[in-house]
Every structure is written in C-alpha cells, then in structure tokens.
Scaffold this motif. Structure first.
Motif, PDB file in Angstrom:
ATOM      1  N   HIS A 180       0.835  -1.209   0.000  1.00 10.48           N
ATOM      2  CA  HIS A 180       0.000   0.000   0.000  1.00 10.48           C
ATOM      3  C   HIS A 180       0.867   1.255   0.000  1.00 10.48           C
ATOM      4  N   SER A 181       0.237   2.395  -0.198  1.00 17.55           N
ATOM      5  CA  SER A 181       0.960   3.668  -0.269  1.00 17.55           C
ATOM      6  C   SER A 181       1.588   4.022   1.068  1.00 17.55           C
ATOM      7  N   ARG A 184       3.704   7.193   2.483  1.00 19.66           N
ATOM      8  CA  ARG A 184       4.039   8.558   2.075  1.00 19.66           C
ATOM      9  C   ARG A 184       5.259   9.149   2.770  1.00 19.66           C
ATOM     10  N   ARG A 189      11.149   7.758  -4.012  1.00 19.71           N
ATOM     11  CA  ARG A 189       9.823   8.373  -3.928  1.00 19.71           C
ATOM     12  C   ARG A 189       9.344   8.654  -5.343  1.00 19.71           C
ATOM     13  N   GLY A 234       2.276   8.750  -6.780  1.00 22.46           N
ATOM     14  CA  GLY A 234       1.260   7.713  -6.738  1.00 22.46           C
ATOM     15  C   GLY A 234       0.106   8.052  -7.656  1.00 22.46           C
ATOM     16  N   ILE A 252       4.943   8.856  -2.910  1.00 20.90           N
ATOM     17  CA  ILE A 252       4.940   7.629  -2.113  1.00 20.90           C
ATOM     18  C   ILE A 252       6.239   6.884  -2.377  1.00 20.90           C
ATOM     19  N   ALA A 266       5.200   0.218  -6.498  1.00 17.70           N
ATOM     20  CA  ALA A 266       4.576   0.723  -5.277  1.00 17.70           C
ATOM     21  C   ALA A 266       3.144   0.242  -5.240  1.00 17.70           C
ATOM     22  N   GLU A 267       2.645   0.055  -4.069  1.00 15.22           N
ATOM     23  CA  GLU A 267       1.265  -0.346  -3.788  1.00 15.22           C
ATOM     24  C   GLU A 267       0.650  -1.239  -4.858  1.00 15.22           C
TER      25      GLU A 267
END
Length: 167
Positions: free
Chosen positions: A21-22, A24, A56, A59, A65, A79-80
């Motif tokens: 999941h995200s 941050r 980073r 997202g 994210i 990511a996620e």
C-alpha cells in the motif's frame, strides 16, 4: 507472523509494506513497522530505504509515495501493488509455468519445467496468499505449505485453476 529481529527481516518487512500500500513518509513507515513489532530509528530506516533501493514516486493520486525495485527481471520501481495485480501476475505465471498441482493434507506439490520452480515460488510468496504459509523450491518442484492442516486440496485446485487462466 513471527519474524526474527534481523536487518534482513526488517528490510523484507519494509519492502512488503511499501509493495502492499501507499507509504508517504518515513514517519508513517516507522509507525507501521512499530505496529508490526519492529522499532527502528529514523537513521536506521533511512539507511534501510537506501539499501533496498527505495525511491519516492508519484502515486495514482499525485502524492509522493515510496516504491521499491521489483524482484528478478522486473527491476522497475513498484509501489502499492493491488491484490488484483499480484493475482493476475500469478495467474499468468501459472498459465505459463505450472505443469501440475497435487495435494496431501496441508502440502501442495507444484511441478514446473526445469529451472522455473524458484521463479514461480517467488511469485507465490510475493502474492501474499493468506492460506499459504510459504514455499520451498528446487529446480522443477515447489513444496507449498498451507495454513490449514487439511487445506492442500483447495489450494492445489486453485493453482490448477490458475494454470487454466481462472482466478
């Protein structure tokens, strides 16, 4: 799940959290690790993120994210990953690589072409299937252990379905 308090286990948990999941910020990640029973300093977390190649990225909602490089040949940042995406990847790999799936109690034996077992086992491990405790892979055979003492038949049937393109 109980994991040892080693650097390797901590970095694996960081990769898992970022992939699921995200995330941050480092503060958010540190809190999630603490919720999992892993307390880390900001300096340690920062070094871990560098060592695992985290970066980073923007997202889907435009917010920054964390993302980590994929496993194996998939080195682009990830990511996620949604459950649907990991399941779709696993279905595709099973369709291409799974020769058979047979069960006995809580064990499932997956057969692949020579040289493909470790690749497929890694995909199973990263799919995060709740009823799969883990895998052990050889050259063309994977032993998969289910969480249910008699869950092998259902998991083997699901993998045979994956090989036929059903998710």
């Amino acid at each position: 799940m109980t994991a040892p308090a080693t650097k390797t286990a901590r970095q694996a948990k960081i990769r898992e959290l970022i992939s699921r999941h995200s995330v941050r910020s480092q503060g958010e990640l540190a809190q999630e690790l603490a919720d999992e029973g892993l307390k880390v300093t900001q300096g340690t977390l920062s070094r871990d993120l560098v060592e695992i190649g985290a970066a980073r990225v923007r997202g889907a909602d435009g917010a920054l994210i964390y993302a980590v490089p994929g496993e194996g040949h998939e080195r682009e940042l990830q990511a996620e990953q949604t459950e649907a995406a990991t399941t779709a990847r696993l279905v595709g790999l099973c369709r291409d690589l799974l020769v058979s799936a047979e069960a006995s109690a809580n064990l499932v034996i997956l057969r692949t072409p020579p040289g493909a077992a470790q690749f497929l086992a890694s995909a199973v491990d990263h799919a995060g299937l709740e009823d799969v405790l883990g895998t052990i892979a050889g050259d063309d055979t994977i032993m998969l252990v289910t969480t249910d003492p008699v869950g092998g038949e259902a998991v083997a049937a699901r993998f045979n379905g994956f090989a036929e393109g059903r998710s």
